[in-house]
Scaffold this active site. Structure first.
Site, PDB file in Angstrom:
ATOM      1  N   GLY A 705       0.795  -1.220   0.000  1.00 46.50           N
ATOM      2  CA  GLY A 705       0.000   0.000   0.000  1.00 46.50           C
ATOM      3  C   GLY A 705       0.826   1.269   0.000  1.00 46.50           C
ATOM      4  N   GLU A 741       5.183  -6.122   1.151  1.00 39.93           N
ATOM      5  CA  GLU A 741       4.716  -6.683  -0.119  1.00 39.93           C
ATOM      6  C   GLU A 741       4.080  -5.615  -1.004  1.00 39.93           C
ATOM      7  OE1 GLU A 741       1.915  -9.684   1.267  1.00 39.93           O
ATOM      8  OE2 GLU A 741       0.477  -8.055   1.566  1.00 39.93           O
ATOM      9  N   PRO A 742       4.878  -4.660  -1.466  1.00 40.57           N
ATOM     10  CA  PRO A 742       4.343  -3.609  -2.330  1.00 40.57           C
ATOM     11  C   PRO A 742       4.067  -4.123  -3.740  1.00 40.57           C
ATOM     12  CG  PRO A 742       6.703  -3.385  -2.128  1.00 40.57           C
ATOM     13  CD  PRO A 742       6.309  -4.507  -1.220  1.00 40.57           C
ATOM     14  N   GLY A 743       3.086  -3.508  -4.405  1.00 35.35           N
ATOM     15  CA  GLY A 743       2.815  -3.831  -5.803  1.00 35.35           C
ATOM     16  C   GLY A 743       2.959  -2.580  -6.635  1.00 35.35           C
ATOM     17  N   ARG A 744       1.927  -1.731  -6.528  1.00 34.42           N
ATOM     18  CA  ARG A 744       1.866  -0.519  -7.337  1.00 34.42           C
ATOM     19  C   ARG A 744       3.129   0.340  -7.219  1.00 34.42           C
ATOM     20  NH1 ARG A 744      -1.023   3.287  -9.800  1.00 34.42           N
ATOM     21  NH2 ARG A 744      -1.020   5.294  -8.771  1.00 34.42           N
ATOM     22  N   CYS A 811     -18.408   0.941 -26.003  1.00 35.99           N
ATOM     23  CA  CYS A 811     -19.793   1.416 -25.950  1.00 35.99           C
ATOM     24  C   CYS A 811     -20.269   1.540 -24.505  1.00 35.99           C
ATOM     25  CB  CYS A 811     -20.691   0.485 -26.747  1.00 35.99           C
ATOM     26  SG  CYS A 811     -20.372   0.689 -28.490  1.00 35.99           S
ATOM     27  N   GLU A 812     -19.721   2.487 -23.805  1.00 34.87           N
ATOM     28  CA  GLU A 812     -20.085   2.809 -22.428  1.00 34.87           C
ATOM     29  C   GLU A 812     -19.814   4.292 -22.276  1.00 34.87           C
ATOM     30  OE1 GLU A 812     -21.112   1.098 -19.697  1.00 34.87           O
ATOM     31  OE2 GLU A 812     -21.193  -0.812 -20.759  1.00 34.87           O
TER      32      GLU A 812
END
Ligand code: ASP
Ligand code: MG
Length: 861
Positions: A705, A741-744, A811-812
């Site tokens: 995080g 345990e970082p990701g981003r 198509c949104e």
């Protein structure tokens, strides 16, 4: 002689912290003198100094050496003096006073509220003495005024001393004595302090943290000034905090009551107390920026026309504590509210929002108005027990819609309020003044809600008398492009060559991946870093990070397989399998592969002991229940599907003993985008407090995080401070290993998305630029309202010419990658670059509309 035309100009901490900003101050003051005004400059302490002085008080009181902090405070002033080329000698007497006070505190072994006020007040005395010298060096002679001679705190014997000395108020009116005193000074400019006043004993008192705005408003009232200008680091008030939402629009004009509501509801630009004094005497207030002095900013005045029912801004306050009071029956009771509110009064706590029903009364306490000492809250809850069952809900956020006649708008707000769907809402409150509508939610949800609401309420707005340009437009026009140092500038040719082969293409920069990995590997207190591969499982990314020495965290069998396929030689013990609500067979397969396993529920272990027999596992704990001391604690922990609550731990132990399983580590992960560096040490302490019950625990995994700056100019995470805090923890617990345990954090900035312009279109006032990438390629903007910078890579040096909606082919109507973005003239065939998309970009893409996935490529040095 005519009465002078007074202008009161307030300059905040960042505005007085650098030589460049002082040049702006001198220029502004000089210009107003030339126009025939008498400017009175009210200054804050240099940015960060009040906090340092606060530390100094605590160190001295605790018997710790204050020397390092004192030296840092001195050094910051000396550096500014040096930068301008003036002598800092004029501060000598003030240093002596400060040191003497610190010695007194050290000798007492405690700081009284009066001591604290005296020390904190030094910040403004120092900045203004130095300012006097700096202005003289710019040929703007200024007379130094002691604010304490003019601002007298109102007598408030009923308030506790911490309030009387720390958050005093003054009652002011146009005062001939002050006017005469200042009119007689030899210089046209006066300079004085924000934040401080004096009491009847002549002691220094403070006007509350952030109180310099209030000082300036008091001076404006005393002088019956023509105008008050508050100069800060953003050029006005915006529809929401522009650092979080760059599509926020400048609010060009507001009435006093709207501005008051905005200040009170959390638009941290103006101190809530600064409006009353100017409003009382109809003095207009301008908010402007020393960063961008050319922008007119926001005007708050009595002459603002009533524009009818309208939401003008959204605000979010976090760190709010709510108190829920349940009673068996208020029905036909007399005096229940009077009784419970008397308890709040008795404890000196000011109540912010209130909602009542037959059996429950819920209130929020604003930390700005209250010193929320946990002991005070405990005593409050105890005393409330005489009338009701009181529960404390910490970690709340308040999201408010601010504007006029909000009640008349409710039917139109319906679709916007759908964003609260599935939110735990603790209370809803509608101001009796009809100026705000507020929702109390979990604080970590607040930013996402504000983003979405802002999109719905303001994205399609065009400028008018109330709403000005967006923050991104202002930043693009005023400042050098903030992304100027991003890695991709230097690799533009390589990127255009890749785009010539195929678009959309995600490109990951190996050098940036290595740099972020090195940042984390350099944390001395962290023994092992596991990369959370869900952020980006591309094999080349995994190989690069493995090569940098990282291990891997996986949440599914597919991810484990990905690591083992991409890295056949990677040891199985360097893989951590941490699923949530996984079928028993997933654990079986993980153990068979020899990877580490974290369990986040007792049930699988209790019901399938054979599966876990002889294994070593980690247990994931949810700090959201049971341990009230923790900042991240929410009763809504129960609303989160992850982890087991501390109350489950005895069952876990029994199940583990029965199965012959050893719990060797404890794990916690509390969210994402966290920039408060103390978070992980607090989590480590929380886990350590539970570890005693598990004799085999040798490792604490404090999760990830780690925040990545969300938008240009937004603050990032201070890794050195994080390491320092964890190091302190390790000194207390030398036998426990720490994992993260970082990701981003590792991959976000390394990735860009290259997309080609397919078409452009203009409908009324709105310009669209369409790309061959859309929400199927990059889902985050549609899903979370997240912001990713966008540039035209084909025309990088062309000036911004249009404000556009950058959209995809899906198509949104939510298929929008960027709203209100500034781009140069852009044509079909141009390559746009979307940055900070290395995390949760490709890995979250969708096959929706059966459009193919983007290509991915690694850019090597
Ligand atoms: N220096 C004081 C503070 O940081 C007052 C202010 O800057 O408004 O709280
Ligand atoms: Mg301020």
């Amino acid at each position: 002689m005519d009465a002078p035309s007074w202008l009161v100009l307030k300059f905040g901490g960042t505005s007085v912290a650098t030589p460049e900003r002082w040049r702006t101050i001198a220029t502004v003051a000089q210009r107003y003198v030339a126009d025939g005004y008498r400017p009175v400059l009210v200054c804050s302490a240099l940015s960060g100094i009040s906090d340092q002085l606060e530390n100094l008080v605590q160190e001295a009181a605790a018997g710790a050496s204050p020397d390092a902090t004192l030296a840092a405070v001195r050094a910051q002033h000396a550096a500014l003096a040096d930068g301008v080329g003036v002598s800092p000698d004029g501060l000598d007497a003030l240093w002596a006073t400060l040191e003497a006070r610190v010695e007194t505190i050290a000798a007492q072994g405690a700081a009284t509220p009066a001591d604290r006020a005296a020390v904190l007040g030094m910040g403004e005395l120092l900045s203004t003495r130095l300012g006097e010298a700096i202005l003289a060096a710019h040929d703007v002679p200024a007379t130094w005024i002691d604010a304490r001679q003019h601002l007298r705190a109102a007598d408030a014997p009923h308030l506790p001393p911490a309030r009387r000395y720390g958050s005093a108020t003054c009652s002011v009116y146009p005062d001939p004595v002050t006017q005469q005193h200042l009119a007689q000074t030899t210089d046209a400019v006066c300079i004085t302090q924000g934040f401080i006043a004096s009491n009847a004993l002549g002691e220094t008192v403070l006007l509350g943290r952030g109180g310099s705005d209030t000082s300036a408003a008091y001076f404006a009232a005393l002088l019956d000034a023509e105008r008050l200008e508050i100069w800060t680091d953003v050029p006005g008030l915006f529809t929401t905090n522009p650092h979080d939402v760059p599509a926020a629009r400048l609010l060009k004009q507001l009435s006093y009551d709207e501005a008051q509501e905005l200040a009170t509801m959390g638009g941290s630009i103006l101190h809530p107390r600064c409006l009353a004094p100017v409003r009382q005497y109809d003095i207009p207030l301008h908010v402007r920026s020393t960063n961008a002095p050319a922008i007119d900013g926001t005007v708050i005045s009595p002459d603002v026309p009533d524009t009818g029912p309208q939401v003008k801004a959204l605000s979010a306050k976090t760190g709010i504590t709510a108190i829920r009071m349940d009673t068996l029956g208020m029905w036909q009771e007399v005096g229940f509210l009077a009784d419970v509110f008397a308890v709040f009064k008795h404890h000196g706590l000011s109540v912010d929002l209130v909602a009542t029903s037959e059996a429950n009364v819920t209130v929020t306490l604003d930390p700005m108005a209250n010193a929320l000492d946990p002991e005070v809250i405990d005593r409050l809850v105890h005393d409330l027990g005489a009338y009701c069952t009181a529960r404390v809900v910490r970690g709340c956020g308040v999201v408010s819609l601010v504007g006029r006649h909000i009640r008349a708008l409710l039917h139109e707000l319906g679709p916007a309020l759908e964003v609260f769907d599935e939110q735990q809402i603790y209370m809803v409150s509608q101001a009796a003044s009809d100026l705000n509508f507020s929702f109390v939610v979990d604080e970590e949800q607040a930013p996402r809600l504000v983003h979405k609401l802002h999109d719905i309420l303001f994205a399609a707005r065009t400028p008018d008398a109330t709403f000005g340009p967006t923050w991104s437009e202002l930043v693009a026009d005023e400042a050098p492009a903030p992304a100027a140092e991003a890695w991709w500038h230097a690799r533009r040719d390589d990127l255009l060559a890749l785009a010539a082969d195929a678009t959309p293409t995600y490109v990951y920069d190996e050098a940036t991946l290595r740099a972020r990995a090195a940042d984390l590997q350099s944390l001395a207190a962290v023994d092992r870093v596991f990369y959370a591969i869900k952020a980006n499982p591309h094999p080349a990314v995994l190989r690069t990070l493995a090569d940098a020495g990282l291990s891997f965290e996986c949440v599914s069998p597919g991810e484990v397989e990905r690591v083992q396929t991409a890295l056949p030689d990677h040891p199985a013990r360097g893989i951590l399998f941490q699923p949530n609500f996984a079928a028993p067979d997933e654990y079986r397969r993980a153990f068979a592969r020899g990877v580490r396993v974290t369990l986040d529920n007792v049930q699988p272990l209790a019901e399938h002991p054979a599966l876990f027999a002889g294994q070593e596992i980690f247990a994931r704990i949810d700090p959201g229940a049971g341990r009230g001391h923790h900042r991240h604690v929410r009763t809504a922990g129960a609303q989160s599907k992850f982890g087991m609550v501390p109350d489950d731990l005895s069952a876990l132990r029994r199940a583990a003993d029965a199965a012959g399983t050893r719990i060797t580590g404890l794990h916690v992960h509390v969210g994402s985008g966290i920039t408060e560096p103390s978070t992980w040490a607090e989590l480590a302490r929380f886990l350590a407090s539970l570890a005693d019950a598990f004799p085999h625990v040798e490792t604490l995994n404090v999760g990830g995080g780690l925040g990545v700056p969300r938008a240009p100019g937004a603050p990032g995470l201070d890794l050195a401070a994080l390491d320092e805090q964890l190091t302190a923890f390790k000194r207390e617990h030398p036998h426990l290993a720490l994992w993260m345990e970082p990701g981003r954090f590792l991959v976000a900035e390394a990735g860009v998305l290259l997309a080609r312009v397919t078409q452009t279109k203009t409908k009324g006032p709105v310009h669209y630029v369409g790309l061959d990438a859309g929400m199927h390629t990059l889902l985050r903007p549609a899903l979370y309202g997240s912001y990713h910078p966008i540039v035209n890579l084909s025309r990088l040096d062309a000036p911004a010419a249009h404000t556009v909606q950058v959209v995809g082919p899906i198509c949104e109507s939510g298929d929008v990658l960027g709203r209100s973005r500034r781009l140069p003239d852009t044509a079909p065939g141009d390559v746009l670059l979307i940055s900070t998309v290395g995390a949760y970009g490709a890995s979250m893409s969708l096959p929706y509309n059966l459009r193919p996935a983007a290509r991915e490529a690694l850019l090597t040095p």
